[in-house]
Write a protein that holds these residues in place. Structure first.
Motif, PDB file in Angstrom:
ATOM      1  N   ALA A  47      -0.316   8.533 -10.132  1.00 37.85           N
ATOM      2  CA  ALA A  47      -0.737   7.463 -11.034  1.00 37.85           C
ATOM      3  C   ALA A  47      -1.743   6.564 -10.341  1.00 37.85           C
ATOM      4  CB  ALA A  47       0.473   6.643 -11.466  1.00 37.85           C
ATOM      5  N   ARG A  48      -2.580   5.929 -11.124  1.00 37.72           N
ATOM      6  CA  ARG A  48      -3.477   4.909 -10.596  1.00 37.72           C
ATOM      7  C   ARG A  48      -2.678   3.619 -10.509  1.00 37.72           C
ATOM      8  NH1 ARG A  48      -6.323   7.594 -14.810  1.00 37.72           N
ATOM      9  NH2 ARG A  48      -5.617   5.893 -16.101  1.00 37.72           N
ATOM     10  N   VAL A  49      -2.728   2.961  -9.370  1.00 36.65           N
ATOM     11  CA  VAL A  49      -1.840   1.826  -9.121  1.00 36.65           C
ATOM     12  C   VAL A  49      -2.630   0.544  -8.901  1.00 36.65           C
ATOM     13  CG1 VAL A  49      -0.088   0.899  -7.568  1.00 36.65           C
ATOM     14  CG2 VAL A  49      -0.089   3.343  -8.114  1.00 36.65           C
ATOM     15  N   ALA A  50      -2.232  -0.496  -9.622  1.00 35.57           N
ATOM     16  CA  ALA A  50      -2.749  -1.842  -9.392  1.00 35.57           C
ATOM     17  C   ALA A  50      -1.561  -2.716  -9.027  1.00 35.57           C
ATOM     18  CB  ALA A  50      -3.446  -2.378 -10.639  1.00 35.57           C
ATOM     19  N   LEU A  51      -1.645  -3.353  -7.882  1.00 42.15           N
ATOM     20  CA  LEU A  51      -0.591  -4.246  -7.414  1.00 42.15           C
ATOM     21  C   LEU A  51      -1.006  -5.670  -7.697  1.00 42.15           C
ATOM     22  CD1 LEU A  51      -0.177  -2.566  -3.933  1.00 42.15           C
ATOM     23  CD2 LEU A  51       1.293  -2.223  -5.923  1.00 42.15           C
ATOM     24  N   ARG A  52      -0.072  -6.506  -8.123  1.00 43.14           N
ATOM     25  CA  ARG A  52      -0.385  -7.904  -8.377  1.00 43.14           C
ATOM     26  C   ARG A  52       0.691  -8.773  -7.747  1.00 43.14           C
ATOM     27  NH1 ARG A  52       2.608  -6.095 -12.176  1.00 43.14           N
ATOM     28  NH2 ARG A  52       4.023  -7.368 -13.382  1.00 43.14           N
ATOM     29  N   GLY A  53       0.279  -9.959  -7.314  1.00 44.89           N
ATOM     30  CA  GLY A  53       1.224 -10.877  -6.699  1.00 44.89           C
ATOM     31  C   GLY A  53       0.518 -12.031  -6.023  1.00 44.89           C
ATOM     32  N   HIS A  54       1.294 -12.817  -5.285  1.00 42.87           N
ATOM     33  CA  HIS A  54       0.774 -14.023  -4.637  1.00 42.87           C
ATOM     34  C   HIS A  54       0.160 -13.780  -3.271  1.00 42.87           C
ATOM     35  CE1 HIS A  54       1.944 -17.313  -7.258  1.00 42.87           C
ATOM     36  NE2 HIS A  54       3.066 -16.679  -7.510  1.00 42.87           N
ATOM     37  N   LYS A  55       0.624 -12.789  -2.558  1.00 42.68           N
ATOM     38  CA  LYS A  55       0.225 -12.623  -1.163  1.00 42.68           C
ATOM     39  C   LYS A  55      -0.743 -11.449  -1.011  1.00 42.68           C
ATOM     40  CE  LYS A  55       4.601 -14.557   0.280  1.00 42.68           C
ATOM     41  NZ  LYS A  55       5.928 -14.257   0.810  1.00 42.68           N
ATOM     42  N   LYS A  56      -2.021 -11.747  -1.046  1.00 44.59           N
ATOM     43  CA  LYS A  56      -3.068 -10.717  -1.021  1.00 44.59           C
ATOM     44  C   LYS A  56      -2.940  -9.807   0.192  1.00 44.59           C
ATOM     45  CE  LYS A  56      -7.215  -9.140  -2.381  1.00 44.59           C
ATOM     46  NZ  LYS A  56      -7.194  -7.698  -2.519  1.00 44.59           N
ATOM     47  N   ARG A  57      -2.663 -10.382   1.348  1.00 45.03           N
ATOM     48  CA  ARG A  57      -2.553  -9.554   2.554  1.00 45.03           C
ATOM     49  C   ARG A  57      -1.427  -8.531   2.421  1.00 45.03           C
ATOM     50  NH1 ARG A  57      -1.163 -12.306   8.026  1.00 45.03           N
ATOM     51  NH2 ARG A  57       0.753 -11.170   7.881  1.00 45.03           N
ATOM     52  N   ASP A  58      -0.282  -8.955   1.911  1.00 38.44           N
ATOM     53  CA  ASP A  58       0.832  -8.031   1.707  1.00 38.44           C
ATOM     54  C   ASP A  58       0.471  -6.956   0.677  1.00 38.44           C
ATOM     55  OD1 ASP A  58       2.265  -9.573   3.497  1.00 38.44           O
ATOM     56  OD2 ASP A  58       3.531 -10.517   1.962  1.00 38.44           O
ATOM     57  N   LEU A  59      -0.213  -7.373  -0.376  1.00 37.42           N
ATOM     58  CA  LEU A  59      -0.630  -6.409  -1.407  1.00 37.42           C
ATOM     59  C   LEU A  59      -1.594  -5.380  -0.830  1.00 37.42           C
ATOM     60  CD1 LEU A  59      -1.262  -8.902  -4.337  1.00 37.42           C
ATOM     61  CD2 LEU A  59       0.688  -7.357  -4.098  1.00 37.42           C
ATOM     62  N   ASP A  60      -2.557  -5.847  -0.028  1.00 36.56           N
ATOM     63  CA  ASP A  60      -3.521  -4.935   0.592  1.00 36.56           C
ATOM     64  C   ASP A  60      -2.812  -3.932   1.505  1.00 36.56           C
ATOM     65  OD1 ASP A  60      -5.739  -6.036  -0.670  1.00 36.56           O
ATOM     66  OD2 ASP A  60      -6.161  -7.420   0.986  1.00 36.56           O
ATOM     67  N   GLU A  61      -1.842  -4.416   2.288  1.00 37.05           N
ATOM     68  CA  GLU A  61      -1.096  -3.525   3.177  1.00 37.05           C
ATOM     69  C   GLU A  61      -0.337  -2.471   2.381  1.00 37.05           C
ATOM     70  OE1 GLU A  61       1.371  -5.901   5.724  1.00 37.05           O
ATOM     71  OE2 GLU A  61      -0.351  -6.858   6.697  1.00 37.05           O
ATOM     72  N   GLN A  62       0.290  -2.895   1.290  1.00 34.86           N
ATOM     73  CA  GLN A  62       1.020  -1.936   0.463  1.00 34.86           C
ATOM     74  C   GLN A  62       0.060  -0.947  -0.187  1.00 34.86           C
ATOM     75  OE1 GLN A  62       3.476  -3.575  -2.672  1.00 34.86           O
ATOM     76  NE2 GLN A  62       4.600  -1.673  -2.891  1.00 34.86           N
ATOM     77  N   ALA A  63      -1.084  -1.430  -0.628  1.00 35.51           N
ATOM     78  CA  ALA A  63      -2.056  -0.557  -1.294  1.00 35.51           C
ATOM     79  C   ALA A  63      -2.534   0.559  -0.372  1.00 35.51           C
ATOM     80  CB  ALA A  63      -3.243  -1.376  -1.802  1.00 35.51           C
TER      81      ALA A  63
END
Length: 114
Positions: free
Chosen positions: A10-26
């Motif tokens: 699937a194509r995944v878009a992550l959303r949330g408050h902590k951009k650094r954490d989101l980037d790491e997960q991505a």
């Protein structure tokens, strides 16, 4: 949950408050993913944050709820601001997210309950 979705290509878009954490997960996912920082309590910000995934990934096929506040304390503890944050994010913020993305979800080919 996001990892399972990604494993299904699937194509995944992550959303949330902590951009650094989101980037790491991505970058840890097996598929290209987009990380978008957004306050789910702000409907206008949610509408703006929905544009990059739509433009970069196409139509949404699922909206996993990864936002949430969890506070463990006795109910009798006078932590009204904490309880209010739990309700605001877990209930109201999830409703804002759903309303923002309702058009995308209605476009799916699955039968609609409405």
């Amino acid at each position: 949950m996001i990892g399972e979705v990604a494993c299904r290509s699937a194509r995944v878009a992550l959303r949330g408050h902590k951009k650094r954490d989101l980037d790491e997960q991505a970058v840890s996912l097996p598929v290209p993913a987009l990380a978008v920082e957004v306050d789910i309590m702000d409907p206008a910000a949610l509408r703006a944050a929905a544009r990059p995934p739509r433009q970069g990934l196409g139509r949404l096929s699922a909206v996993p709820g990864n936002e949430g506040v969890a506070e463990v304390r006795p109910f009798a503890d006078p932590g009204a601001p904490t309880w209010q944050a739990v309700i605001d994010v877990n209930l109201t913020g999830s409703a804002h997210t759903s309303h923002t993305l309702l058009t995308d979800l209605r476009a799916l080919s699955w039968p609609s309950p409405t």
